[in-house]
Write a protein that holds these residues in place. Sequence first.
Motif, PDB file in Angstrom:
ATOM      1  N   PRO A  41      -6.083  -0.585  -7.447  1.00 35.62           N
ATOM      2  CA  PRO A  41      -6.869   1.044  -7.199  1.00 35.62           C
ATOM      3  C   PRO A  41      -6.052   2.271  -6.084  1.00 35.62           C
ATOM      4  N   ARG A  42      -6.640   2.914  -6.921  1.00 31.05           N
ATOM      5  CA  ARG A  42      -6.410   4.925  -6.360  1.00 31.05           C
ATOM      6  C   ARG A  42      -7.222   5.071  -5.570  1.00 31.05           C
ATOM      7  N   ALA A  53       1.069  -1.430   0.278  1.00 27.57           N
ATOM      8  CA  ALA A  53      -0.357   0.061   0.170  1.00 27.57           C
ATOM      9  C   ALA A  53       1.320   1.401  -0.326  1.00 27.57           C
ATOM     10  N   PHE A  54       0.261   2.071  -1.120  1.00 29.81           N
ATOM     11  CA  PHE A  54       1.339   3.085  -1.230  1.00 29.81           C
ATOM     12  C   PHE A  54       0.371   4.297  -0.513  1.00 29.81           C
ATOM     13  N   LEU A  55       1.318   5.253   0.137  1.00 30.29           N
ATOM     14  CA  LEU A  55       0.060   6.175   0.868  1.00 30.29           C
ATOM     15  C   LEU A  55       1.139   7.972   1.164  1.00 30.29           C
ATOM     16  N   MET A 101       0.746  10.471  -8.103  1.00 32.69           N
ATOM     17  CA  MET A 101      -0.364   9.167  -8.278  1.00 32.69           C
ATOM     18  C   MET A 101      -0.486   8.587  -9.273  1.00 32.69           C
ATOM     19  N   ALA A 102      -1.308   8.747 -10.567  1.00 35.20           N
ATOM     20  CA  ALA A 102      -1.087   8.668 -11.988  1.00 35.20           C
ATOM     21  C   ALA A 102       0.307   8.005 -12.300  1.00 35.20           C
ATOM     22  N   ARG A 103       1.287   8.280 -11.828  1.00 32.57           N
ATOM     23  CA  ARG A 103       2.936   7.945 -12.375  1.00 32.57           C
ATOM     24  C   ARG A 103       3.145   6.822 -11.490  1.00 32.57           C
ATOM     25  N   VAL A 147      -2.356  -1.328  -3.578  1.00 29.00           N
ATOM     26  CA  VAL A 147      -3.270   0.219  -3.428  1.00 29.00           C
ATOM     27  C   VAL A 147      -2.862   1.204  -3.378  1.00 29.00           C
ATOM     28  N   CYS A 148      -3.034   2.600  -3.867  1.00 32.76           N
ATOM     29  CA  CYS A 148      -2.383   3.981  -3.898  1.00 32.76           C
ATOM     30  C   CYS A 148      -3.262   4.943  -3.032  1.00 32.76           C
ATOM     31  N   LEU A 149      -2.744   5.652  -1.498  1.00 29.61           N
ATOM     32  CA  LEU A 149      -3.857   6.570  -1.330  1.00 29.61           C
ATOM     33  C   LEU A 149      -2.774   7.621  -1.385  1.00 29.61           C
TER      34      LEU A 149
END
Length: 258
Positions: free
Chosen positions: A212-213, A99-101, A200-202, A185-187
């Motif tokens: 998921p974003r 998970a990327f915050l 976030m798009a990159r 997952v991206c937050l």
Amino acid sequence: MRRVVELTEMGGGTGPRVLLLPGLGARGSGFRALAEQLSQVARPVLVEYPEGTHAACGPGALAREVLLAAGSLDAVVASSLGGMVAAHLAAAGAVRGVAFLGSFTRPEHLGLRGHLIAMMGPIAVLGRPGPLTAALASWKPIAFNQVAEVVPTTKRERMSTLHRAFAVRGEPPPPELRGLRLSCVCLQGDRDVLVPASSMARLAASLPPGTPRHLMRGVGHVPYFTHPEECARLLTPWLAALAPGRELENETETETAA
């Protein structure tokens, strides 16, 4: 002075064992509120990085130190530069999910800011970040006794940030994760001044298709600290899918306003 990675295990259930990785100059203890939320569905582990000259290692070397300390694990929740550490762990096959915050796996995901990562070290030392810097990063006022959870406030922490920042360019970035069988997952906070929402798009383009974003409205660079309940709500379904014995499934790509 910490010479090696130190861990704090939280939660004794049977859910996935998940490391909570801080960013360049943040304390792992800043994840405690989120860890308490996630302990209902997972086994969170707080991570504190080495200090002083022992911090002079890039994300790849730091990933190896983290893995040596942590042993078997299922997933990583990574903030900021912690995303590069997590990417190295994923590329090595050490985790099944990330998970990327407000984070990134390569400097170019930050656009022009990516060229300035090394400058964060001198800024931490010479700028001596305090309450105003913490409020800017968090996009909300931070209680004085909590400022140290957001920005490096001691001489040792500032010098550790300097050594770590200079080491980032000293090794190759992690490989692309797009082709891996990995649940991500991206937050992202839409008020993040350090890792802008446009990154976030990159980042997502370098991850497995369908990642998921979630764009969090009115949130800054440290959502795990300022909005632990909301982060836990968004991370819980992802963690449930990573429960031991479950097959990995990538959800359909979505972008939500939290």
